[in-house]
Design a protein around this motif. Structure first.
Motif, short mmCIF file in Angstrom:
data_model
loop_
_atom_site.label_atom_id
_atom_site.label_comp_id
_atom_site.label_asym_id
_atom_site.label_seq_id
_atom_site.Cartn_x
_atom_site.Cartn_y
_atom_site.Cartn_z
N PHE A 166 -3.26 -16.56 -0.69
CA PHE A 166 -2.43 -15.39 -0.48
C PHE A 166 -1.79 -15.84 0.67
O PHE A 166 -2.00 -16.69 1.40
N PRO A 167 -0.36 -14.98 0.98
CA PRO A 167 0.59 -15.50 1.86
C PRO A 167 -0.28 -15.30 3.31
O PRO A 167 -0.99 -14.30 3.58
N VAL A 168 0.02 -16.17 4.40
CA VAL A 168 -0.63 -16.20 5.62
C VAL A 168 0.43 -15.80 6.63
O VAL A 168 1.65 -16.22 6.60
N THR A 169 0.32 -14.80 7.23
CA THR A 169 1.35 -14.01 8.31
C THR A 169 0.69 -13.97 9.65
O THR A 169 -0.44 -13.35 9.77
N ASP A 170 1.37 -14.47 10.81
CA ASP A 170 0.63 -14.49 12.14
C ASP A 170 -0.65 -15.06 11.92
O ASP A 170 -1.79 -14.68 12.75
N GLY A 171 -0.97 -16.09 11.04
CA GLY A 171 -2.28 -16.79 11.27
C GLY A 171 -3.45 -15.97 10.65
O GLY A 171 -4.51 -16.62 10.55
N VAL A 172 -3.07 -14.74 10.00
CA VAL A 172 -4.08 -14.13 8.97
C VAL A 172 -3.67 -13.86 7.73
O VAL A 172 -2.44 -13.72 7.25
N VAL A 173 -4.33 -13.25 6.79
CA VAL A 173 -4.30 -12.87 5.46
C VAL A 173 -4.33 -11.36 5.62
O VAL A 173 -5.32 -10.82 5.41
N ALA A 174 -2.95 -10.83 5.52
CA ALA A 174 -3.14 -9.17 5.49
C ALA A 174 -3.17 -8.94 4.24
O ALA A 174 -2.83 -9.57 3.11
N PHE A 175 -3.49 -7.34 3.78
CA PHE A 175 -3.49 -7.13 2.50
C PHE A 175 -2.14 -6.68 2.22
O PHE A 175 -1.51 -6.36 2.75
N PRO A 176 -2.19 -7.13 0.82
CA PRO A 176 -0.64 -7.24 0.39
C PRO A 176 0.12 -6.15 -0.21
O PRO A 176 1.11 -6.00 -0.88
N GLY A 177 -0.91 -4.71 -0.48
CA GLY A 177 -0.62 -3.82 -1.04
C GLY A 177 -0.80 -3.67 -2.57
O GLY A 177 -1.23 -4.66 -3.01
N TRP A 178 -1.11 -2.40 -2.69
CA TRP A 178 -1.71 -2.03 -4.13
C TRP A 178 -0.90 -2.60 -5.11
O TRP A 178 -1.29 -3.19 -6.23
N ASP A 179 0.56 -2.56 -5.08
CA ASP A 179 1.49 -3.08 -6.08
C ASP A 179 1.38 -4.13 -6.56
O ASP A 179 1.47 -4.75 -7.39
N PHE A 180 0.93 -5.17 -5.29
CA PHE A 180 0.95 -6.39 -5.78
C PHE A 180 -0.38 -6.89 -6.76
O PHE A 180 0.09 -7.98 -7.38
#
Length: 233
Positions: free
Chosen positions: A112-126
């Motif tokens: 999954f995409p890494v943002t600011d060094g962590v993997v954030a929840f991409p949202g339900w639509d993902f």
């Protein structure tokens, strides 16, 4: 009484098992919902945390329990559950995997995409149809419960070394597929197929849900977990 360890998937913590935990306790068993290390922590505090640390968190909890144990893992938490089975095959009576398949050695969860060094929840639509049975109110409520996970965890290779894990019975609570369909899908993934073939007892129970039954059908999910807990107590 059976002790039931509940391992959430990515982005979720112990609270995500709320109604399931309540149902297990009310039935006379003892639920242990866990939050994995580094969940919700910034990169500065979580960059060194990998799948091994998540497995170790479960193993530490297993070692505090004396009686029969059922380990439950949802989605990516299934890798963690099976890693714990590999570490303590003599202590776990049964493993329940919620909409995920027993992983072979070297498997990871996903990327999954890494943002600011962590993997954030991409949202339900993902997740498209995998979240298809979550209504808007449930999506809004549960999205607020999600937290980031350490960047390494989703792509770390799970190391499994003890063949005694294959003696521990596995129940897969499949959202949309029955056992024939699950085994048909496994033909596309030979390493997973061959791994499942070595498990002494592997059964699939179709729930008729999407990927997050703890949110869409918690009573149904709890009922299937309790069937296993009742068998091993």
């Amino acid at each position: 009484m059976t002790d039931v360890i509940l391992i959430p998937g990515l982005w979720l913590d112990a609270d995500s098992w709320g109604p399931v935990t309540t149902a297990i306790d009310a039935a006379g068993h003892r639920a242990h919902p866990l939050t994995m290390p580094g969940v919700g922590e910034p990169a500065a505090a979580s960059s060194d945390i990998g799948i091994h640390d998540w497995v170790e968190r479960v193993v530490e909890h297993i070692d505090m329990i004396d009686g029969p144990i059922v380990v439950v893992g949802h989605s990516g938490g299934g890798n963690v559950a099976y890693g714990a089975v590999d570490r303590r095959p003599d202590r776990i009576a049964h493993v329940v995997l919620v909409d995920t398949v027993p992983p072979p050695d070297g498997a990871d969860i996903s990327e999954f995409p890494v943002t600011d060094g962590v993997v954030a929840f991409p949202g339900w639509d993902f997740f498209g149809d995998d979240a298809g049975d979550l209504d808007e109110a449930t999506r809004e409520r549960t999205a607020a419960m999600t937290r980031s996970v350490p960047a390494r965890v989703p792509t770390d290779a799970l190391r499994l070394t003890d063949d005694r894990r294959f003696e521990v019975p596995v129940t897969m609570l499949s959202g949309a597929a029955d056992e024939a369909e699950v085994r048909g899908m496994l033909e596309q993934w030979p390493a997973w197929r061959d791994n499942v073939a070595r498990i002494r007892s592997f059964e699939v129970v179709k729930l008729g849900t999407a990927h997050w039954p703890q949110f869409s059908k918690p009573t149904l999910l709890a009922g299937e977990i309790l069937k296993v807990a009742d068998r091993v107590q």
